[in-house]
Design a protein around this motif. Sequence first.
Motif, PDB file in Angstrom:
ATOM      1  N   GLU A  96       0.825  -1.211   0.000  1.00 12.02           N
ATOM      2  CA  GLU A  96       0.000   0.000   0.000  1.00 12.02           C
ATOM      3  C   GLU A  96       0.861   1.264   0.000  1.00 12.02           C
ATOM      4  O   GLU A  96       0.590   2.220  -0.716  1.00 12.02           O
ATOM      5  CB  GLU A  96      -0.965   0.010   1.199  1.00 12.02           C
ATOM      6  CG  GLU A  96      -2.107  -0.962   1.067  1.00 12.02           C
ATOM      7  CD  GLU A  96      -3.067  -0.618  -0.056  1.00 12.02           C
ATOM      8  OE1 GLU A  96      -3.297   0.574  -0.328  1.00 12.02           O
ATOM      9  OE2 GLU A  96      -3.581  -1.560  -0.695  1.00 12.02           O
ATOM     10  N   GLU A  97       1.912   1.268   0.820  1.00  8.71           N
ATOM     11  CA  GLU A  97       2.807   2.421   0.869  1.00  8.71           C
ATOM     12  C   GLU A  97       3.525   2.583  -0.465  1.00  8.71           C
ATOM     13  O   GLU A  97       3.688   3.698  -0.954  1.00  8.71           O
ATOM     14  CB  GLU A  97       3.822   2.269   2.017  1.00  8.71           C
ATOM     15  CG  GLU A  97       4.841   3.388   2.104  1.00  8.71           C
ATOM     16  CD  GLU A  97       4.247   4.757   2.387  1.00  8.71           C
ATOM     17  OE1 GLU A  97       4.977   5.747   2.142  1.00  8.71           O
ATOM     18  OE2 GLU A  97       3.092   4.872   2.825  1.00  8.71           O
ATOM     19  N   LYS A  99       2.404   1.714  -3.383  1.00  8.91           N
ATOM     20  CA  LYS A  99       1.400   2.226  -4.324  1.00  8.91           C
ATOM     21  C   LYS A  99       1.202   3.728  -4.125  1.00  8.91           C
ATOM     22  O   LYS A  99       1.153   4.493  -5.084  1.00  8.91           O
ATOM     23  CB  LYS A  99       0.085   1.471  -4.109  1.00  8.91           C
ATOM     24  CG  LYS A  99      -1.000   1.802  -5.096  1.00  8.91           C
ATOM     25  CD  LYS A  99      -2.164   0.844  -4.929  1.00  8.91           C
ATOM     26  CE  LYS A  99      -3.385   1.593  -4.519  1.00  8.91           C
ATOM     27  NZ  LYS A  99      -4.550   0.750  -4.337  1.00  8.91           N
ATOM     28  N   ARG A 100       1.145   4.143  -2.862  1.00  9.42           N
ATOM     29  CA  ARG A 100       0.968   5.567  -2.554  1.00  9.42           C
ATOM     30  C   ARG A 100       2.154   6.382  -3.085  1.00  9.42           C
ATOM     31  O   ARG A 100       1.968   7.433  -3.694  1.00  9.42           O
ATOM     32  CB  ARG A 100       0.829   5.774  -1.055  1.00  9.42           C
ATOM     33  CG  ARG A 100       0.515   7.225  -0.645  1.00  9.42           C
ATOM     34  CD  ARG A 100       0.645   7.455   0.853  1.00  9.42           C
ATOM     35  NE  ARG A 100       2.001   7.334   1.350  1.00  9.42           N
ATOM     36  CZ  ARG A 100       2.976   8.253   1.153  1.00  9.42           C
ATOM     37  NH1 ARG A 100       2.748   9.334   0.455  1.00  9.42           N
ATOM     38  NH2 ARG A 100       4.182   8.056   1.666  1.00  9.42           N
ATOM     39  N   ARG A 101       3.363   5.871  -2.886  1.00  9.75           N
ATOM     40  CA  ARG A 101       4.560   6.577  -3.348  1.00  9.75           C
ATOM     41  C   ARG A 101       4.679   6.625  -4.860  1.00  9.75           C
ATOM     42  O   ARG A 101       5.276   7.546  -5.409  1.00  9.75           O
ATOM     43  CB  ARG A 101       5.813   5.907  -2.782  1.00  9.75           C
ATOM     44  CG  ARG A 101       5.982   6.077  -1.291  1.00  9.75           C
ATOM     45  CD  ARG A 101       7.260   5.419  -0.829  1.00  9.75           C
ATOM     46  NE  ARG A 101       7.401   5.469   0.603  1.00  9.75           N
ATOM     47  CZ  ARG A 101       8.502   5.129   1.236  1.00  9.75           C
ATOM     48  NH1 ARG A 101       9.574   4.721   0.553  1.00  9.75           N
ATOM     49  NH2 ARG A 101       8.557   5.184   2.543  1.00  9.75           N
TER      50      ARG A 101
END
Length: 103
Positions: A96-97, A99-101
Motif C-alpha cells: 500500500e505504501e 502504491k501511494r509513493r
Amino acid sequence: MDIEDLIKNTSATEEHRKFGRLAMEAYKFPVQSMVIRPTDGAVVHKVNANDLLHVNHTGNATLPSSKPHMEDDVDMKSLFNAMLQSLCHEYLAFLEEGKRRAL
C-alpha cells in the motif's frame, strides 16, 4: 529471466535494461521486494525479506515449551498463525505504501 541476464541481453530494449539496472542498484541480498514505477523504472519503495521478518519477531511472543503434549501443538499452531497474519499485514502495508509513493 534473471535481472542480471536482462541487463546483459542486447536484444532487450534499452528501457528494460535501464529498469533492470535500477532494480539491481536497490537490491539487497537475499530477497528484496520492490515497487517500481512503470513509467520511469524508479524504485519507489523496497523491503528486504529479512527486515520484514525481523519486524514480526520484535514482539513479546514466546515459543511454547517443547513438551510433546497436544496443548503445545495447538499453541505452536496458534503462534504460527499469529506470525503469518502479522507478516501478511506488514507485507500488505508495504504494498500500500509503495502504491501511494508511486502515484
